[in-house]
Write a protein that holds these residues in place. Structure first.
Motif, PDB file in Angstrom:
ATOM      1  N   GLU A  33       0.864  -1.085  -0.030  1.00 10.65           N
ATOM      2  CA  GLU A  33      -0.040   0.094   0.115  1.00 10.65           C
ATOM      3  C   GLU A  33       0.832   1.269   0.053  1.00 10.65           C
ATOM      4  O   GLU A  33       2.125   1.245   0.541  1.00 10.65           O
ATOM      5  CB  GLU A  33      -0.934   0.007   1.148  1.00 10.65           C
ATOM      6  CG  GLU A  33      -0.435  -0.293   2.601  1.00 10.65           C
ATOM      7  CD  GLU A  33       0.282   0.844   3.190  1.00 10.65           C
ATOM      8  OE1 GLU A  33      -0.210   2.066   3.085  1.00 10.65           O
ATOM      9  OE2 GLU A  33       0.883   0.765   3.879  1.00 10.65           O
ATOM     10  N   PRO A  34       0.413   2.447  -0.474  1.00 15.77           N
ATOM     11  CA  PRO A  34       1.316   3.459  -0.927  1.00 15.77           C
ATOM     12  C   PRO A  34       2.343   4.026   0.271  1.00 15.77           C
ATOM     13  O   PRO A  34       3.343   4.441   0.141  1.00 15.77           O
ATOM     14  CB  PRO A  34       0.241   4.560  -1.325  1.00 15.77           C
ATOM     15  CG  PRO A  34      -0.987   3.957  -1.794  1.00 15.77           C
ATOM     16  CD  PRO A  34      -0.864   2.623  -0.981  1.00 15.77           C
ATOM     17  N   ARG A  35       1.513   3.994   1.550  1.00 17.75           N
ATOM     18  CA  ARG A  35       2.481   4.392   2.841  1.00 17.75           C
ATOM     19  C   ARG A  35       3.528   3.135   3.481  1.00 17.75           C
ATOM     20  O   ARG A  35       4.091   3.554   4.215  1.00 17.75           O
ATOM     21  CB  ARG A  35       1.511   4.898   3.790  1.00 17.75           C
ATOM     22  CG  ARG A  35       0.904   6.289   3.376  1.00 17.75           C
ATOM     23  CD  ARG A  35       0.012   7.017   4.250  1.00 17.75           C
ATOM     24  NE  ARG A  35      -0.572   7.993   4.197  1.00 17.75           N
ATOM     25  CZ  ARG A  35      -1.708   8.555   4.454  1.00 17.75           C
ATOM     26  NH1 ARG A  35      -2.203   8.171   5.562  1.00 17.75           N
ATOM     27  NH2 ARG A  35      -2.006   9.951   4.263  1.00 17.75           N
ATOM     28  N   THR A  75      -4.912   2.310  -4.144  1.00 17.52           N
ATOM     29  CA  THR A  75      -4.359   3.489  -4.077  1.00 17.52           C
ATOM     30  C   THR A  75      -4.801   3.732  -2.433  1.00 17.52           C
ATOM     31  O   THR A  75      -4.460   4.786  -2.046  1.00 17.52           O
ATOM     32  CB  THR A  75      -5.092   4.690  -4.722  1.00 17.52           C
ATOM     33  OG1 THR A  75      -6.378   4.545  -4.875  1.00 17.52           O
ATOM     34  CG2 THR A  75      -4.346   4.287  -6.201  1.00 17.52           C
ATOM     35  N   LEU A  77      -5.164   4.379   1.571  1.00 19.64           N
ATOM     36  CA  LEU A  77      -3.945   4.883   2.282  1.00 19.64           C
ATOM     37  C   LEU A  77      -4.138   4.333   3.742  1.00 19.64           C
ATOM     38  O   LEU A  77      -3.227   4.750   4.647  1.00 19.64           O
ATOM     39  CB  LEU A  77      -4.005   6.469   2.426  1.00 19.64           C
ATOM     40  CG  LEU A  77      -3.942   7.044   1.193  1.00 19.64           C
ATOM     41  CD1 LEU A  77      -4.025   8.515   1.334  1.00 19.64           C
ATOM     42  CD2 LEU A  77      -2.360   6.813   0.568  1.00 19.64           C
ATOM     43  N   ARG A 340       4.946  12.952   1.014  1.00 19.82           N
ATOM     44  CA  ARG A 340       5.523  11.717   0.990  1.00 19.82           C
ATOM     45  C   ARG A 340       7.255  11.588   0.855  1.00 19.82           C
ATOM     46  O   ARG A 340       7.801  10.826   1.651  1.00 19.82           O
ATOM     47  CB  ARG A 340       4.779  10.892  -0.124  1.00 19.82           C
ATOM     48  CG  ARG A 340       3.554  10.354   0.030  1.00 19.82           C
ATOM     49  CD  ARG A 340       3.162   9.260  -1.070  1.00 19.82           C
ATOM     50  NE  ARG A 340       2.829   9.865  -2.348  1.00 19.82           N
ATOM     51  CZ  ARG A 340       1.984  10.684  -2.828  1.00 19.82           C
ATOM     52  NH1 ARG A 340       0.790  10.459  -2.032  1.00 19.82           N
ATOM     53  NH2 ARG A 340       1.985  11.223  -4.117  1.00 19.82           N
ATOM     54  N   SER A 347       0.433  10.565  10.006  1.00 17.77           N
ATOM     55  CA  SER A 347      -0.834  11.392   9.215  1.00 17.77           C
ATOM     56  C   SER A 347      -1.837  11.047   9.749  1.00 17.77           C
ATOM     57  O   SER A 347      -2.476   9.927  10.058  1.00 17.77           O
ATOM     58  CB  SER A 347      -0.616  10.939   7.505  1.00 17.77           C
ATOM     59  OG  SER A 347       0.657  11.055   7.136  1.00 17.77           O
ATOM     60  N   ASP A 349      -6.118  11.909   8.923  1.00 21.18           N
ATOM     61  CA  ASP A 349      -7.022  12.175   8.015  1.00 21.18           C
ATOM     62  C   ASP A 349      -8.546  12.202   8.888  1.00 21.18           C
ATOM     63  O   ASP A 349      -9.177  11.363   9.260  1.00 21.18           O
ATOM     64  CB  ASP A 349      -7.448  11.047   6.751  1.00 21.18           C
ATOM     65  CG  ASP A 349      -8.838  11.338   6.283  1.00 21.18           C
ATOM     66  OD1 ASP A 349      -9.074  12.311   5.786  1.00 21.18           O
ATOM     67  OD2 ASP A 349      -9.543  10.363   5.997  1.00 21.18           O
ATOM     68  N   HIS A 388      -6.398  17.190   6.561  1.00 23.44           N
ATOM     69  CA  HIS A 388      -5.079  16.349   6.426  1.00 23.44           C
ATOM     70  C   HIS A 388      -4.262  17.016   7.380  1.00 23.44           C
ATOM     71  O   HIS A 388      -3.436  17.938   7.125  1.00 23.44           O
ATOM     72  CB  HIS A 388      -4.592  16.154   5.150  1.00 23.44           C
ATOM     73  CG  HIS A 388      -5.759  15.518   4.164  1.00 23.44           C
ATOM     74  ND1 HIS A 388      -6.290  14.296   4.694  1.00 23.44           N
ATOM     75  CD2 HIS A 388      -6.283  15.890   3.033  1.00 23.44           C
ATOM     76  CE1 HIS A 388      -7.107  14.252   3.485  1.00 23.44           C
ATOM     77  NE2 HIS A 388      -7.169  15.101   2.918  1.00 23.44           N
ATOM     78  N   HIS A 428     -10.660   8.817   3.920  1.00 25.19           N
ATOM     79  CA  HIS A 428      -9.885   7.616   3.647  1.00 25.19           C
ATOM     80  C   HIS A 428     -10.367   6.373   3.953  1.00 25.19           C
ATOM     81  O   HIS A 428      -9.891   5.105   3.615  1.00 25.19           O
ATOM     82  CB  HIS A 428      -8.277   7.658   4.145  1.00 25.19           C
ATOM     83  CG  HIS A 428      -7.442   8.884   3.470  1.00 25.19           C
ATOM     84  ND1 HIS A 428      -6.358   9.669   4.113  1.00 25.19           N
ATOM     85  CD2 HIS A 428      -7.968   9.650   2.541  1.00 25.19           C
ATOM     86  CE1 HIS A 428      -6.025  10.400   3.577  1.00 25.19           C
ATOM     87  NE2 HIS A 428      -6.979  10.588   2.556  1.00 25.19           N
TER      88      HIS A 428
END
Length: 471
Positions: A33-35, A75, A77, A340, A347, A349, A388, A428
């Motif tokens: 996953e992106p993070r 995508t 998060l 990023r 982080s 949300d 955010h 998210h």
């Protein structure tokens, strides 16, 4: 990856029913996953082409009690698309189900399969001179099924609502393998429990969305974009109120940007053209979409004059061309990329009642300062109360140095959000990242009802186990 006997048995059954082409090797992109907070695992990867094939896959998995992880664009998060623990799951990717099945311009409706890329849905609407207003930074790679499964937000929620508000009906495969044929195009359909809204935002824990009936809107005749310096978050909120008074629902976007985000762009993305020679402490990006011959640039100038008279704004840039408009949007859209590259300690949300945002930001700065010399990049969708609120290491330090402090930072920020009657999961989703958070901050009665619904629809617990609710 070596298959277990159970995986080999399931693979044989799948190939017998659906052919050899349905299964593919499990590659790393389906396990990340992106993070990079979670690393998943999988026994099998299936790429179905039809809802009937999805149904067969889920039915076979249910028969063998194999967990199922639905996969869209990857995508997300919050780790909802990867499963790090437990028996290796069957990953079902919807990437081959990309058809725009139908467009009904007179009904303002479009039917798309779940694997359709969001940008392709937008383009199909545009071809019919309509607007599908869901707009996200990842719209070139995220898929509409995942958008609905997470109830995605984005920059146009202020005017058009979340993904939930843009959906009329769904086709979905339930945990038993049964197909729900719910692709209604009706605006009014009061026929009992709303299964559509139950599946939207469930993140694949109650079934797999395979297609959706989506709401379209008329395309604004003209769009206007501006970036305005404001003295404070309170001034930004007052400006938003003034904009609504003057322009009603003509305001599509209202984004708050802090100086820290602009400094991050300077630090790691110096190619981004910034509108002001001196970076303001706060600014807002506003976009209008108007009809019936209204000139957005004139409307923005009138708004600026009134806001200046009220002492709400400083300098401003009103886009005079599409190129200038895209330059302004690049500032907002590339801040997450800069984040990023810097690397956050934690982080968040979050959403807070709009009128309480200035007080929250003030208190948040004190809370974070009490934990260490961190930098805060607070930005986001002020028009709908979604911020955010991301915490970063001091200049010259790496986030890895603060890994042991991440939980303390997260809890401190989320405790404050809860004290302000906010939500620790705004747009998210919950995924796996925030399962403990909703246990900590969620309403006990709601959580009990959610568990009862999960048990009723998915008694074996095979659908995306570990996401949203504890297994």
């Amino acid at each position: 990856m070596t298959l277990t006997p159970a995986d080999e048995t399931l693979a044989r059954l799948i190939r017998a029913d659906l052919g050899d082409d349905i299964l593919r090797p499990v590659t790393e992109r389906y396990l990340e996953e992106p993070r990079r907070r979670f690393a998943g695992h999988a026994g099998l990867l299936a790429l179905p082409r039809t809802v009937d094939e999805v149904s067969t896959l889920v039915r076979l998995a249910a028969d063998k009690r194999v967990p199922v992880v639905p996969y869209g664009g990857g995508t997300g998060l919050v780790g909802g698309q990867v499963m790090p623990d437990g028996p290796a799951p069957l990953v079902i990717s919807l990437e081959r189900m990309t058809a725009i099945r139908a467009v009904y311009p007179t009904e303002n409706t479009l039917i798309a399969e779940a694997g359709a890329i969001l940008a392709d849905v937008q383009a199909a609407a545009e071809e019919a001179n309509r607007l599908f207003p869901l707009a996200l930074a990842a719209q070139g790679s995220c898929r509409i099924g995942g958008n609905l499964a997470t109830n995605a937000g984005g920059v146009n929620v202020l005017r058009y609502g979340n993904a939930r508000d843009l959906c009329l009906g769904l086709e979905a495969v339930l945990p038993s393998g049964e197909i729900w044929h719910g692709l209604s195009r009706l605006r009014k359909d009061n026929t009992g429990y709303d299964l559509r809204n139950l599946l939207i935002g469930a993140e694949g824990t109650l079934g797999i969305i395979t297609a959706a009936s989506l709401k379209l809107h008329p395309r604004p005749e003209a769009v206007g974009t501006a970036m305005l310096q404001v003295a404070s978050p309170q001034a930004a909120i007052d400006l938003l109120s003034l904009a609504h008074d003057q322009l009603g629902d003509g305001v599509s976007t209202f984004e708050l940007i802090h100086k820290q985000g602009l400094q991050f762009l300077t630090e790691v993305l110096p190619d981004v053209r910034q509108p002001f020679a001196t970076q303001p402490k706060w600014c807002v990006l506003i976009e209008l979409g108007l009809f019936a011959g209204h000139a957005p640039a004139d409307a923005l100038e009138t708004l600026y004059i009134a806001a200046d008279k009220a002492g709400l704004v400083g300098d401003a840039v009103i886009a005079q061309s599409e190129a200038q408009r895209m330059d302004l949007w690049a500032v907002r859209e590339r801040i997450p990329e800069a984040n990023r590259l810097i690397g956050s300690v934690s982080s968040h949300d979050i959403s807070v009642p709009i009128s309480r945002i200035p007080e929250f930001i003030q208190h948040g700065a004190k809370v974070v300062a009490g934990l260490g010399p961190f930098r805060i990049n607070c930005f986001g969708h002020l028009g709908d109360g979604n911020l955010h609120y991301n915490v970063f290491p001091p200049l010259g330090r790496n986030r890895s140095e603060f890994d042991n402090e991440r939980q303390a930072v997260k809890h401190a920020v989320h405790d404050l959000v809860d004290a302000f009657d906010g939500s620790v999961s705004a747009e998210h989703g919950v995924g796996r990242l925030k399962v403990e958070d909703i246990e900590r901050y969620g309403d006990a009665t709601k959580l009990s009802a959610m568990r009862a619904i999960k048990a009723a629809l998915d008694p074996q617990g095979i659908m995306n186990p570990g996401a949203v609710l504890k297994p």
